[in-house]
Design a protein around this motif. Structure first.
Motif, mmCIF file in Angstrom:
data_model
loop_
_atom_site.group_PDB
_atom_site.id
_atom_site.type_symbol
_atom_site.label_atom_id
_atom_site.label_comp_id
_atom_site.label_asym_id
_atom_site.label_seq_id
_atom_site.Cartn_x
_atom_site.Cartn_y
_atom_site.Cartn_z
ATOM 1 N N LEU A 92 0.833 -1.214 0.000
ATOM 2 C CA LEU A 92 0.000 0.000 0.000
ATOM 3 C C LEU A 92 0.863 1.257 0.000
ATOM 4 C CD1 LEU A 92 -2.907 -1.034 2.425
ATOM 5 C CD2 LEU A 92 -3.077 -0.589 -0.050
ATOM 6 N N GLY A 93 2.030 1.158 0.644
ATOM 7 C CA GLY A 93 2.945 2.313 0.664
ATOM 8 C C GLY A 93 3.382 2.671 -0.751
ATOM 9 N N TYR A 94 3.655 1.648 -1.538
ATOM 10 C CA TYR A 94 4.040 1.858 -2.942
ATOM 11 C C TYR A 94 2.917 2.580 -3.683
ATOM 12 C CZ TYR A 94 4.843 0.438 -7.864
ATOM 13 O OH TYR A 94 5.008 0.417 -9.233
ATOM 14 N N LEU A 95 1.689 2.097 -3.473
ATOM 15 C CA LEU A 95 0.553 2.681 -4.196
ATOM 16 C C LEU A 95 0.330 4.130 -3.764
ATOM 17 C CD1 LEU A 95 -1.827 -0.416 -4.034
ATOM 18 C CD2 LEU A 95 -0.493 0.382 -5.993
ATOM 19 N N GLU A 96 0.511 4.361 -2.473
ATOM 20 C CA GLU A 96 0.324 5.728 -1.960
ATOM 21 C C GLU A 96 1.377 6.664 -2.561
ATOM 22 O OE1 GLU A 96 0.640 6.057 2.286
ATOM 23 O OE2 GLU A 96 -0.355 8.002 2.308
ATOM 24 N N LEU A 97 2.602 6.183 -2.602
ATOM 25 C CA LEU A 97 3.690 6.988 -3.169
ATOM 26 C C LEU A 97 3.443 7.296 -4.647
ATOM 27 C CD1 LEU A 97 6.241 7.873 -1.705
ATOM 28 C CD2 LEU A 97 7.441 5.962 -2.765
ATOM 29 N N LEU A 98 2.871 6.332 -5.316
ATOM 30 C CA LEU A 98 2.562 6.523 -6.732
ATOM 31 C C LEU A 98 1.444 7.552 -6.908
ATOM 32 C CD1 LEU A 98 3.208 5.385 -9.568
ATOM 33 C CD2 LEU A 98 1.553 3.568 -9.158
ATOM 34 N N GLY A 99 0.595 7.666 -5.901
ATOM 35 C CA GLY A 99 -0.504 8.628 -5.986
ATOM 36 C C GLY A 99 -1.845 7.988 -6.310
ATOM 37 N N VAL A 100 -1.907 6.656 -6.171
ATOM 38 C CA VAL A 100 -3.149 5.932 -6.473
ATOM 39 C C VAL A 100 -4.234 6.306 -5.468
ATOM 40 C CG1 VAL A 100 -4.168 3.609 -6.458
ATOM 41 C CG2 VAL A 100 -1.937 4.013 -7.549
ATOM 42 N N GLU A 142 13.425 -10.490 -18.704
ATOM 43 C CA GLU A 142 13.291 -9.141 -19.305
ATOM 44 C C GLU A 142 12.768 -8.117 -18.307
ATOM 45 O OE1 GLU A 142 12.341 -12.016 -20.694
ATOM 46 O OE2 GLU A 142 11.785 -11.749 -22.797
ATOM 47 N N TYR A 143 12.068 -8.586 -17.270
ATOM 48 C CA TYR A 143 11.486 -7.636 -16.321
ATOM 49 C C TYR A 143 12.511 -7.124 -15.301
ATOM 50 C CZ TYR A 143 6.576 -8.377 -17.790
ATOM 51 O OH TYR A 143 5.392 -8.404 -18.486
ATOM 52 N N GLY A 144 13.679 -7.793 -15.220
ATOM 53 C CA GLY A 144 14.668 -7.403 -14.213
ATOM 54 C C GLY A 144 15.040 -5.924 -14.270
ATOM 55 N N PRO A 145 15.459 -5.431 -15.446
ATOM 56 C CA PRO A 145 15.867 -4.012 -15.524
ATOM 57 C C PRO A 145 14.702 -3.046 -15.288
ATOM 58 C CG PRO A 145 16.616 -5.258 -17.466
ATOM 59 C CD PRO A 145 15.698 -6.160 -16.701
ATOM 60 N N LEU A 146 13.484 -3.563 -15.341
ATOM 61 C CA LEU A 146 12.313 -2.684 -15.171
ATOM 62 C C LEU A 146 11.766 -2.726 -13.745
ATOM 63 C CD1 LEU A 146 10.531 -3.610 -18.535
ATOM 64 C CD2 LEU A 146 11.709 -1.476 -18.001
ATOM 65 N N ARG A 147 12.441 -3.411 -12.853
ATOM 66 C CA ARG A 147 11.879 -3.591 -11.500
ATOM 67 C C ARG A 147 11.691 -2.253 -10.787
ATOM 68 N NH1 ARG A 147 17.223 -5.614 -11.484
ATOM 69 N NH2 ARG A 147 18.527 -4.891 -9.745
ATOM 70 N N ALA A 148 10.715 -2.262 -9.894
ATOM 71 C CA ALA A 148 10.309 -1.006 -9.253
ATOM 72 C C ALA A 148 11.469 -0.340 -8.509
ATOM 73 C CB ALA A 148 9.138 -1.274 -8.308
ATOM 74 N N GLU A 149 12.265 -1.137 -7.784
ATOM 75 C CA GLU A 149 13.317 -0.502 -6.965
ATOM 76 C C GLU A 149 14.277 0.334 -7.816
ATOM 77 O OE1 GLU A 149 16.117 -3.097 -4.920
ATOM 78 O OE2 GLU A 149 16.322 -4.348 -6.709
ATOM 79 N N LEU A 150 14.595 -0.129 -9.027
ATOM 80 C CA LEU A 150 15.500 0.638 -9.895
ATOM 81 C C LEU A 150 14.809 1.885 -10.431
ATOM 82 C CD1 LEU A 150 17.287 -2.045 -12.136
ATOM 83 C CD2 LEU A 150 18.091 -0.987 -10.013
ATOM 84 N N GLN A 151 13.553 1.722 -10.789
ATOM 85 C CA GLN A 151 12.848 2.851 -11.408
ATOM 86 C C GLN A 151 12.598 3.991 -10.419
ATOM 87 O OE1 GLN A 151 9.984 2.495 -14.409
ATOM 88 N NE2 GLN A 151 10.353 0.331 -14.830
ATOM 89 N N ALA A 172 15.205 9.157 -12.326
ATOM 90 C CA ALA A 172 14.263 10.249 -12.634
ATOM 91 C C ALA A 172 13.690 10.133 -14.042
ATOM 92 C CB ALA A 172 14.968 11.591 -12.478
ATOM 93 N N ALA A 173 14.393 9.383 -14.921
ATOM 94 C CA ALA A 173 13.907 9.273 -16.301
ATOM 95 C C ALA A 173 13.013 8.054 -16.499
ATOM 96 C CB ALA A 173 15.102 9.192 -17.244
ATOM 97 N N SER A 174 12.779 7.282 -15.438
ATOM 98 C CA SER A 174 12.031 6.027 -15.612
ATOM 99 C C SER A 174 10.549 6.285 -15.850
ATOM 100 C CB SER A 174 12.196 5.149 -14.358
ATOM 101 O OG SER A 174 11.484 5.733 -13.279
ATOM 102 N N THR A 175 9.866 5.256 -16.336
ATOM 103 C CA THR A 175 8.417 5.369 -16.539
ATOM 104 C C THR A 175 7.714 5.542 -15.191
ATOM 105 O OG1 THR A 175 8.606 4.049 -18.538
ATOM 106 C CG2 THR A 175 6.409 4.225 -17.589
ATOM 107 N N LEU A 176 8.213 4.844 -14.170
ATOM 108 C CA LEU A 176 7.605 5.000 -12.840
ATOM 109 C C LEU A 176 7.701 6.453 -12.368
ATOM 110 C CD1 LEU A 176 6.307 3.687 -10.340
ATOM 111 C CD2 LEU A 176 8.596 3.123 -9.521
ATOM 112 N N SER A 177 8.867 7.065 -12.577
ATOM 113 C CA SER A 177 9.012 8.469 -12.155
ATOM 114 C C SER A 177 8.103 9.376 -12.977
ATOM 115 C CB SER A 177 10.467 8.932 -12.292
ATOM 116 O OG SER A 177 11.284 8.181 -11.425
ATOM 117 N N LEU A 178 7.970 9.075 -14.265
ATOM 118 C CA LEU A 178 7.080 9.875 -15.111
ATOM 119 C C LEU A 178 5.644 9.793 -14.595
ATOM 120 C CD1 LEU A 178 6.661 11.442 -17.882
ATOM 121 C CD2 LEU A 178 5.990 9.221 -18.811
#
Ligand code: NOJ
Length: 536
Positions: free
Chosen positions: A47-55, A441-450, A454-460
């Motif tokens: 839930l902390g992740y979702l809150e941080l995302l702004g869900v 393939e999902y390794g480089p896209l994992r949430a902790e890296l994103q 600042a340029a990641s899709t998660l940050s966007l």
């Protein structure tokens, strides 16, 4: 123009009208107990992740007791929790903690069909022809000399006939898999039981429901054959692994007029409680017929699938946005935009895959979030996950089996979320035996890296949600279109936000203004290829 202060004051919209929604495909979100399948506690832990995302609102896919013939959309008990997902106490804790963080919870209701393991269906099979137990489903005699042919020509969405024969010779209808018998919505017990289910979850403080196949349920009198050429008459073809839920008057399986009475009933139950919402999965192409589901005494909202249905082409995107806004305005409703869900190819893949697919998916996220209304992300979309094909032996979608190994189905868009760590399953589970494989393939896209990038899709997505929720430019139900260069579109919201999209392969010039956010770094004053920008 009015002079009254009262009438110029902004009307406050209901919470669902502009919410930041997020679909949690529970089986693949987060596994807290190491059984390889995501669960309720796994959601609570994030839930902390979702809150941080702004869900602001989560829609959780079915977690009810189920033999999982269709990943939980075959419900054996709509008022329980499957042990693989946890307990009712886990559910209550999740709702409480989500509410503490200001996150609302929608649960998924499946009224069109049950599981074949639902006690009602078990009873129906054990009961004689014409019995009350059989009347809760759609049992019919077959055609042909000895009833050896199905009662009509309807095909099932997952392939094969929509009818299965039982030991005493009768047939039952299943629009989806044979393990998902359709309920008979002319039967009062069926309706009363849905009321009990809705109140059961409303009493547990859910904020509302996502209603599965909300254009199904009602069937035409006499269950007539579908006209030749109708999708209901087959053959079934799933382009790109997508369920082509059929639309239009030519398909008797869906969108029958009787469905609206069922929605009025659902609405009445929801309205017994304060501030709850119903959100329908309504795959109906005709704008007028779609709008009918959103009349004031029916669904609060329905997923606005238009953006999913068009390619990455400016003219088509503009046309569909205009059409959707007009449709919603006709019934005073608010769109709930979406680009993705567990039944569809992920946007990155749909838009071409690789760098281009990712750039386009990011651009479309900004377009979607700039529009009036709510929007719903599908878990992993904020990470820019692609759909990834998996080996034949790992496939679980009933489509694979039912199509005789022709259609691969939807599993490629349902793979476990990559959270952290550099080995599969990337923090999704402590077990490597996850229900669907966790692709490298999902390794480089994992949430902790994103999070760190600042340029990641998660940050966007985080930034976009933050700006959308705090900037006064994002107001007004209407938009004005600019006349942009070929291959581009640009619109302005009443509050002043300008959103421009460049679908071409070349950078384009923008009108003067201050850039709030762009889906790719700007090329000086130019908007790069396959990009979108927010300006004021
Ligand atoms: C729509 C759901 O989204 C899909 O996953 C499911 O297979 C069908 N309805 C049948 O319940």
């Amino acid at each position: 123009m009015t002079t009254s202060e009262e009438s110029t004051a902004p009307t406050s919209l209901p919470w669902w009208a502009e919410t930041v929604g997020y679909q949690i495909y529970i089986r693949s979100f987060a596994d807290s107990d190491g059984n390889g399948v995501g669960d309720l506690q796994g959601i609570t832990d994030h839930l902390g992740y979702l809150e941080l995302l702004g869900v602001q609102t989560v829609w959780i896919t079915p977690f009810y007791p189920s033999p999982m013939a269709d990943a939980g959309y075959d419900v054996a008990d709509p008022r329980g929790v499957d042990p693989s997902f946890g307990t009712l106490a886990d559910f209550d804790a999740l709702v409480t903690q989500a509410h503490e963080r200001g996150i609302r919870v929608l649960v998924d209701i499946v009224p069109n069909h049950s599981s074949q393991e639902h006690p009602w269906f078990v009873e129906a099979l054990a009961s004689p022809l014409g019995s009350a137990a059989r009347d809760r489903y759609l049992f019919r005699d077959g055609r042909g000399e000895n009833g050896e042919l199905p009662p009509n020509n309807w095909q099932a969405i997952f392939g094969g006939p929509a009818w299965t024969r039982v030991a005493d010779g009768q047939w039952y209808l299943h629009i989806f898999a044979p393990e998902q018998p359709d309920l008979n919505w002319e039967n009062d017990e069926v309706r009363a039981d849905l009321g009990t289910t809705l109140r059961f979850w409303l009493d547990r403080h859910v904020d509302g429901f996502r209603i599965d196949v909300a254009h199904g349920m009602a069937k035409p009198a006499g269950l007539p054959d579908a006209p030749a050429g109708s999708p209901a008459a087959g053959p079934v073809h799933h382009e790109g692994g997508i369920i082509p839920v059929a639309e239009g008057a030519s398909d008797p399986r869906f969108d029958n007029d009787g469905v609206h009475d069922i929605h009025r009933f659902i609405r009445q139950v929801a309205d017994e409680y304060t501030d709850r919402a119903t959100m329908g999965e309504v795959w109906v192409a005709d704008p007028k017929r779609f709008a009918d589901y959103l009349r004031p005494d029916e669904l609060h909202q329905a997923f606005t699938f238009g953006l999913i249905e068009v390619p990455f082409e400016a003219t088509k995107i503009q046309e569909i946005i205009t059409q959707e806004l007009t449709t919603h305005a006709s019934v005073n409703s608010h769109p709930a935009w979406t680009l993705s869900n567990h039944d569809l190819l992920r946007p990155v893949t749909r838009y071409g895959g690789g760098e281009v697919g990712t750039a386009r998916a990011r651009a479309m996220l900004l377009v979607e979030m700039a529009l009036p209304g709510a929007f719903y992300l599908y878990n992993g979309e904020e990470l820019g996950l692609p759909s990834v094909d998996i080996p034949d032996e790992a496939l679980q979608d009933p489509t694979w089996l039912r199509s005789g190994g022709v259609e691969r189905g939807r599993d490629s868009s349902r793979l476990p979320m990559p959270w952290e760590g550099d080995e599969p399953p990337f923090g999704f589970s402590t077990s490597n035996a996850t229900w669907l494989p966790s692709p490298a393939e999902y390794g480089p896209l994992r949430a902790e890296l994103q999070f760190e990038d600042a340029a990641s899709t998660l940050s966007l997505v985080r930034q976009a949600i933050e700006i959308r929720g705090s900037h006064e430019a994002f107001t007004g139900d209407e938009i004005d279109w600019y006349v942009p260069p070929a291959g581009c579109l640009a619109f302005r919201r009443l509050g002043g936000l300008i959103c421009a999209l460049n679908t071409t392969d070349e950078p384009v010039a923008l009108p003067p203004g201050e850039v709030l956010l762009s889906s790719q770094p700007m090329d000086g004053d130019l908007l790069p290829a396959n990009s979108a920008v927010w300006m004021i």
